[in-house]
Write a protein that holds these residues in place. Structure first.
Motif, PDB file in Angstrom:
ATOM      1  N   MET A  96       4.347   5.871  -5.083  1.00  0.00           N
ATOM      2  CA  MET A  96       4.521   5.914  -6.534  1.00  0.00           C
ATOM      3  C   MET A  96       3.597   6.959  -7.164  1.00  0.00           C
ATOM      4  O   MET A  96       4.018   7.753  -8.021  1.00  0.00           O
ATOM      5  N   LEU A  97       2.337   6.983  -6.727  1.00  0.00           N
ATOM      6  CA  LEU A  97       1.401   7.961  -7.291  1.00  0.00           C
ATOM      7  C   LEU A  97       1.794   9.382  -6.905  1.00  0.00           C
ATOM      8  O   LEU A  97       1.718  10.296  -7.735  1.00  0.00           O
ATOM      9  N   SER A  98       2.232   9.600  -5.671  1.00  0.00           N
ATOM     10  CA  SER A  98       2.638  10.942  -5.253  1.00  0.00           C
ATOM     11  C   SER A  98       3.853  11.416  -6.038  1.00  0.00           C
ATOM     12  O   SER A  98       3.902  12.573  -6.499  1.00  0.00           O
ATOM     13  N   GLU A  99       4.833  10.550  -6.209  1.00  0.00           N
ATOM     14  CA  GLU A  99       6.009  10.930  -6.995  1.00  0.00           C
ATOM     15  C   GLU A  99       5.649  11.179  -8.453  1.00  0.00           C
ATOM     16  O   GLU A  99       6.214  12.075  -9.095  1.00  0.00           O
ATOM     17  N   VAL A 112       0.835  -1.203   0.000  1.00  0.00           N
ATOM     18  CA  VAL A 112       0.000   0.000   0.000  1.00  0.00           C
ATOM     19  C   VAL A 112       0.869   1.253   0.000  1.00  0.00           C
ATOM     20  O   VAL A 112       0.621   2.211  -0.747  1.00  0.00           O
ATOM     21  N   HIS A 113       1.902   1.247   0.840  1.00  0.00           N
ATOM     22  CA  HIS A 113       2.804   2.402   0.887  1.00  0.00           C
ATOM     23  C   HIS A 113       3.515   2.603  -0.449  1.00  0.00           C
ATOM     24  O   HIS A 113       3.727   3.746  -0.879  1.00  0.00           O
ATOM     25  N   GLN A 114       3.852   1.534  -1.112  1.00  0.00           N
ATOM     26  CA  GLN A 114       4.513   1.644  -2.410  1.00  0.00           C
ATOM     27  C   GLN A 114       3.586   2.272  -3.439  1.00  0.00           C
ATOM     28  O   GLN A 114       4.003   3.127  -4.238  1.00  0.00           O
ATOM     29  N   ALA A 136      -2.460  11.409 -14.399  1.00  0.00           N
ATOM     30  CA  ALA A 136      -1.305  10.778 -13.761  1.00  0.00           C
ATOM     31  C   ALA A 136      -1.728   9.743 -12.723  1.00  0.00           C
ATOM     32  O   ALA A 136      -1.073   8.707 -12.566  1.00  0.00           O
ATOM     33  N   MET A 137      -2.814  10.001 -12.018  1.00  0.00           N
ATOM     34  CA  MET A 137      -3.258   9.082 -10.973  1.00  0.00           C
ATOM     35  C   MET A 137      -4.159   7.975 -11.485  1.00  0.00           C
ATOM     36  O   MET A 137      -4.455   7.024 -10.761  1.00  0.00           O
ATOM     37  N   GLY A 138      -4.618   8.086 -12.747  1.00  0.00           N
ATOM     38  CA  GLY A 138      -5.562   7.094 -13.265  1.00  0.00           C
ATOM     39  C   GLY A 138      -6.936   7.255 -12.640  1.00  0.00           C
ATOM     40  O   GLY A 138      -7.504   6.308 -12.087  1.00  0.00           O
ATOM     41  N   TYR A 139      -7.473   8.460 -12.712  1.00  0.00           N
ATOM     42  CA  TYR A 139      -8.751   8.782 -12.064  1.00  0.00           C
ATOM     43  C   TYR A 139      -9.877   7.945 -12.661  1.00  0.00           C
ATOM     44  O   TYR A 139     -10.002   7.809 -13.880  1.00  0.00           O
TER      45      TYR A 139
END
Length: 577
Positions: free
Chosen positions: A257-260, A251-253, A424-427
């Motif tokens: 990844m999305l934040s970066e 989950v943290h990964q 970018a986030m795949g909304y």
């Protein structure tokens, strides 16, 4: 005068030489010589002692975590072999580094250390006539010892104990029981085991015992903490309803990844350190298996597929029934058959004739029925929902006067940033994803204040290294005492005559300088006297010449006679005269 100066320089250089010091040492009394020799010897001994005290003796660990029984035998063997050793806390035995491997081989030849647990070597000394129960107990003890040794080989484990509960075998399946195992670990101070290492220990024990399932292995540390209650091992307790370390890391990964990814796509537009993004992901780790069986409506008859069909037909007559007394008269054969004049009736139509003829037909058809069986296993770790929050700093605009002003972004720029973040986030709107983009001025960066001042850090350092500091202070005091209490008086006694000699030489040099001044003054006076004498002689010669001139003028004949006599006189007679 130059020779005197050179002599003074040579005498000033001689006292500083080694020969002069040795000469001064020989001139000292015997008691002073003995004192100097003793002081120098004490100084050298103190320096050697300090060096031996401060340097590392070069000891290396021979064995660690040895029991008291094995430690006593090892120490006794080391004393017999005249090998120096050192005992530390925790059952650590150290010997000189250059003898470690030799000592280990020599102790191994004696069977040391024996260790607290025994392995399969227990079976090497089986007694003749031992019972089956004794063999089973020894075999179980051997397995427990070997497993304990294997677990102790881990770097974080100090000691380990393994207990096996192996039930008796039975021929009845319903009465069979699975073995169980318990592992007690004593970890090194400051060490801990993660879930992967605990799982490794559990699988190691489970794979070493036949028919031992993973869920029947219990691992406990020295504090009584249950380490095997983790979801990967099927442990009991609240661990089954909580995310394990791998799931949390996954989950943290995803969130990182999305934040970066969002920051990476926005930084070229708004600038570095002008955007902050945080992502919260809801991930489904449920393992779902679904099996469904569905029946569709029947197809039209023309398009249906016949699975099986069965048809049965029959034709019969219904004449007058036999009547009367049973016998030959009532049991007569039918009459002769005649061809019909009319066509037969269509199938399925029964016509009553005079004789009562009937027709029977039966047909059975089985059609295929649509049936769908679906077995679905949903993937583990599916993202159920994403929540993203993005903060964008005000943009900096250069004014006409050269100043810089922070102004908010326009609505078009905010819409552009929102669209980029969505891509970018795949909304996914159907999934319930949310996005919040805010434009706000970032606070000025404040310099981080150090948590600890210099005084606090110095105090902590002094407390942590108190023993080393005390050792250095003692060494410094000993050296200072030897330097100022022993060496300095000796050097003073040796150097004082030298200083007195230099003072005497300085006095002689002053005397020589005074004599030179007197000589210079006497020379000046002599020159003056000589000049006065020369002046007087010149004056007397001038007077004589004046008298001669006057005489020549008054009586030239007498002057000529005198000159003639000088010329005729022999030089020897003249010299005698």
């Amino acid at each position: 005068m130059d020779d005197a100066v050179v002599a003074v320089d040579n005498r000033d250089a001689q006292p500083g030489s080694a020969a002069n010091l040795f000469q001064r040492f020989n001139q000292l009394p015997n008691t002073r010589k003995i004192l100097i020799i003793v002081a120098v010897a004490a100084l050298v001994a103190a320096a050697i002692g300090v060096y031996l005290w401060t340097r590392d003796p070069g000891y290396k660990v021979l064995f660690s975590n040895v029991s008291d029984r094995d430690g006593g035998q090892i120490v006794q063997s080391l004393q017999q072999m005249n090998i120096p050793y050192r005992l530390d806390a925790g059952g650590v035995i150290s010997v000189p580094a250059d003898q470690v491997y030799d000592v280990r081989l020599r102790l191994a030849s004696q069977g040391l250390p024996k260790g607290g647990s025994v392995g399969f070597e227990l079976l090497d000394n089986q007694k003749f006539g031992i019972s089956q129960f004794g063999e089973q107990v020894n075999y179980q003890r051997a397995i427990e010892g070997e497993l304990a040794r294997s677990v102790e080989s881990l770097s974080a484990v100090q000691t380990a104990r393994v207990h096996l509960a192996i039930p008796k075998q039975t021929v009845f399946l319903r009465d069979q029981q699975k073995p169980t195992a318990s592992v007690l670990l004593t970890l090194f101070p400051g060490r801990a085991l993660d879930s992967t290492q605990v799982a490794g220990i559990v699988h190691l024990v489970s794979s070493s015992v036949p028919d031992l399932p993973v869920k029947n292995v219990t691992v406990v540390d020295q504090n009584g903490t249950l380490l095997s209650a983790i979801p990967e091992l099927g442990g009991a307790g609240p661990g089954n309803t909580m995310l394990n370390q791998r799931q949390l890391a996954y989950v943290h990964q995803i969130e990182q990844m999305l934040s970066e990814r969002i920051q990476k796509i926005l930084e070229p537009i708004v600038g570095v350190d002008n955007v902050k993004a945080e992502t919260t992901a809801q991930v489904d780790f449920a393992e779902v298996e679904q099996t469904s069986e569905s029946f569709k409506p029947n197809s039209p008859p023309n398009a249906s597929a016949i699975r099986s069909e069965q048809t049965a037909e029959g034709i019969g007559t219904t004449g007058p029934q036999p009547s009367g007394v049973p016998g030959a008269l009532s049991n007569q054969p039918p009459g002769a058959a005649t061809a019909p004049i009319t066509l037969p009736n269509p199938p399925g139509v029964a016509v009553n004739t005079g004789q009562g003829q009937t027709s029977h037909k039966e047909s059975t058809r089985n059609y295929e029925v649509d049936k769908t069986i679906q077995h679905v296993k949903n993937p583990v770790g599916t993202v159920k929902r994403l929540s993203v929050a993005v903060v964008v700093n005000y943009k900096r605009v250069t004014q006409k006067d050269g100043g810089i002003k922070s102004v908010p972004l326009t609505q078009a720029e905010m819409n552009q940033i929102s669209n980029l973040v969505r891509e970018a986030m795949g909304y996914n709107k159907d999934r319930g994803d949310t996005l919040n983009v805010v434009n706000a001025a970032f606070a000025d960066r404040v310099l981080e204040v150090e948590g600890k001042s210099f005084i606090e850090k110095l105090t902590e350092y002094l407390i942590a290294h108190t023993a080393d500091i005390v050792k250095v202070i003692l060494i410094a005091l000993v050296l200072a005492y030897l330097l100022f209490g022993v060496v300095r008086p000796i050097l003073r006694d040796v150097i004082r005559p030298k200083q007195e000699q230099r003072a005497a030489l300085a006095g002689e040099e002053g005397a020589v300088a005074l004599t030179a001044e007197e000589l210079a003054q006497s020379e000046v006076e002599a020159e003056a006297v000589a000049e006065a004498e020369a002046t007087a002689q010149l004056a007397a010669f001038s007077e004589l010449m004046q008298r001669a001139k006057d005489m020549a003028k008054e009586d030239p004949r007498m002057v000529a006679t005198i000159i003639r006599e000088w010329l005729n006189t022999d030089p020897g007679d003249k010299k005698a005269s």
